[in-house]
Scaffold this active site. Structure first.
Site, PDB file in Angstrom:
ATOM      1  N   LYS A  96     -11.667  -3.328   0.135  1.00 53.52           N
ATOM      2  CA  LYS A  96     -12.098  -3.660   1.491  1.00 53.52           C
ATOM      3  C   LYS A  96     -13.352  -4.529   1.517  1.00 53.52           C
ATOM      4  O   LYS A  96     -14.084  -4.646   0.529  1.00 53.52           O
ATOM      5  CB  LYS A  96     -12.271  -2.382   2.312  1.00 53.52           C
ATOM      6  CG  LYS A  96     -10.912  -1.750   2.643  1.00 53.52           C
ATOM      7  CD  LYS A  96     -11.003  -0.565   3.575  1.00 53.52           C
ATOM      8  CE  LYS A  96      -9.599  -0.079   3.957  1.00 53.52           C
ATOM      9  NZ  LYS A  96      -9.630   1.140   4.783  1.00 53.52           N
ATOM     10  N   ARG A 108      -6.495   6.481  -1.295  1.00 53.27           N
ATOM     11  CA  ARG A 108      -5.428   5.522  -0.961  1.00 53.27           C
ATOM     12  C   ARG A 108      -5.781   4.191  -1.620  1.00 53.27           C
ATOM     13  O   ARG A 108      -6.782   3.569  -1.259  1.00 53.27           O
ATOM     14  CB  ARG A 108      -5.314   5.388   0.557  1.00 53.27           C
ATOM     15  CG  ARG A 108      -4.201   4.474   1.042  1.00 53.27           C
ATOM     16  CD  ARG A 108      -4.176   4.447   2.566  1.00 53.27           C
ATOM     17  NE  ARG A 108      -3.103   3.583   3.064  1.00 53.27           N
ATOM     18  CZ  ARG A 108      -3.224   2.271   3.245  1.00 53.27           C
ATOM     19  NH1 ARG A 108      -4.367   1.664   2.981  1.00 53.27           N
ATOM     20  NH2 ARG A 108      -2.207   1.555   3.691  1.00 53.27           N
TER      21      ARG A 108
END
Length: 259
Positions: free
Chosen positions: A205, A239
């Site tokens: 991210k 995740r």
């Protein structure tokens, strides 16, 4: 939890697994690498993304879920905020509904999850993918997420979802500033008071790129560092895009924690 985005526009791997055969190849590769859950998503929820139709989302995810389930009993998560998609994904073989909206975007989602006795990932989000990164602000990000979790757990159980079927996700990058994401990872233990599993999704991210000065495909080291800290601080599910490397990190952190 291994990420399987069957989308043309996801921020990291968009377009890579849009063909069913490519998605299934990746799914079975992750299973060989030791993945515990496969998270199948048919709509990108990256910042500023536009929604797709229900029909398009179903066309993307259902054949993939059916294909995985025909050859494996691996737990499958459907990454959706739409009750219709969740229902058909469960029929196809999904066990978990991973809802970025925390059961808020679709009024029928909670009753759908309850009806099928599925697991529910309740994620914190501020806004929607289209607008969540437009100047998000918190006085105390941990406290605000805790209040949100309390309200959402009460709502979910009132709708018939069993408490033991709920998983909490503080929503890294979903209406968060860089400093908010860092505080969440540092303060994960404060979410353990609910006695429910914590899921964390930091993989590749933008906050990692911001901290490390890395472009999108150069964030593996930062991702692995964030995962190690998250597991140390109480994350139960991570995740990720890179299952193979993550598993090695998690094994070592677990070994140290148990020593």
């Amino acid at each position: 939890m291994g990420i399987l985005n069957v989308t043309p526009d996801s921020f990291y791997d968009g377009g890579k697994y849009i063909k069913v055969e490519d998605a299934l190849t990746r799914a079975f590769e992750m299973i060989k690498e030791g993945v515990d859950i496969i998270d199948v998503g048919g709509e990108s929820t990256r910042p500023f993304s536009e929604p797709v139709s229900v029909d398009e989302e179903l066309k993307r995810v259902i054949p993939v879920i059916e294909g995985i389930r025909s050859k494996s009993d691996i737990p499958i998560s459907i990454d959706t905020y739409r009750a219709e998609v969740a229902k058909k994904a469960i029929y196809a073989g999904a066990n978990i509904v991973n809802d970025i909206s925390g059961l808020t975007f679709d009024a029928h989602m909670a009753e759908t999850v309850a009806k099928f006795n599925a697991y529910a990932v309740i994620m914190h989000i501020k806004g929607t993918p289209r607008d969540m990164q437009l100047n998000p602000y918190y006085n105390d990000v941990i406290e605000e997420i805790n209040e949100y979790f309390k309200e959402r757990i009460d709502f979910a159980t009132a709708c018939g979802i069993k408490r033991e079927k709920i998983i909490l996700d503080p929503g890294i990058g979903f209406g968060k500033r860089v400093e908010d994401n860092l505080k969440i990872i540092k303060g994960l233990k404060r979410f353990k008071a609910f006695g429910l599993p914590l899921l964390i999704g930091t993989s590749m991210k933008s906050f990692i790129g911001h901290v490390t000065g890395s472009e999108i495909h150069e964030r593996t080291e930062g991702t692995l560092a964030s995962i190690a800290i998250s597991v140390w601080n109480g994350a139960n599910i991570v995740r990720v895009h890179d299952v193979k490397k993550t598993l090695k990190v998690v094994k070592l952190v677990d070994a140290v924690m148990k020593s």
